[in-house]
Motif scaffolding. Sequence first.
Motif: not given
Length: 275
Positions: A29-30, A56-62, A79-82, A97-99
Amino acid sequence: MTTVLKKPTSPGVRAQVNIKRNHSVQKSYKKLTVPLKGPKGRSHGTVSVHHQSRGAKKNYRIIDFKRNKNNVLGKVVSIEYDPNRNADIALINYIDGEKRYIIAVEGLEIGDSIVSGDHVEPKIGNAMRISEIPLGMQIHNIELQPNKGGQMVRGAGTYAVVTAKEGDYVNVRVPSGEVRKVLGTCFATIGAVSNPDFKNTKIGKAGRKIHMGVRPTVRGIAFSNPRDHAHGGSYKSTGIGLKQPVSRTGVPSKGYKTRRKKKSNFYKIKDRRTR
């Protein structure tokens, strides 16, 4: 989850053992991701923690470690991979409505409802004060200070157990075997962390470690100059030239206790080394 063995086309692949994990989506979820930039293990350009790189390039999940959406019902969307942790994460869609992302709990499935707050039902995925959790129940994501967010027991497959309640404190047995006192007003999540089969994985080759952000570890005796390491110099075939092995900074590395005698020892009831 099942164990996956690869076709042994090379020595590194022959040793690999992976885990097949069932993730519902491939993209995160961007709005809850931020890029990881800059050096790792550095402080103003100086190495503060050795053997670390960005990988490796990756984004941090809050991740929502605080679970402070009190009495607001949420539904598990995916259910996602982190890539930043060995446990899975779950995307929660609340009725307002918040995620938010949370650490996925073992047994939590898409469509399940969770809630956090006071006097909630102690079922998998719910977050509540430790003083309200029944004895013998598995918990994770435990706060050490109220409203600071979970800090203990967040690794894949781990869980703590509530063993006793004494006044304002609750005794909790953590995965290391240590029993600690935790303030009863601190929050914790019911259940064990997902991906318990992570302990069965094998990296197989050094290249995967590089991608994970772990740089090579060089033996101290391999250094050619004692200024770089206490084991360095002309001792490659005659030992290290010291009474006992030490770290790069000269601290004894075999059995020397480095834990500070500070106030946190007050919260330790049983040491992890005692049987």
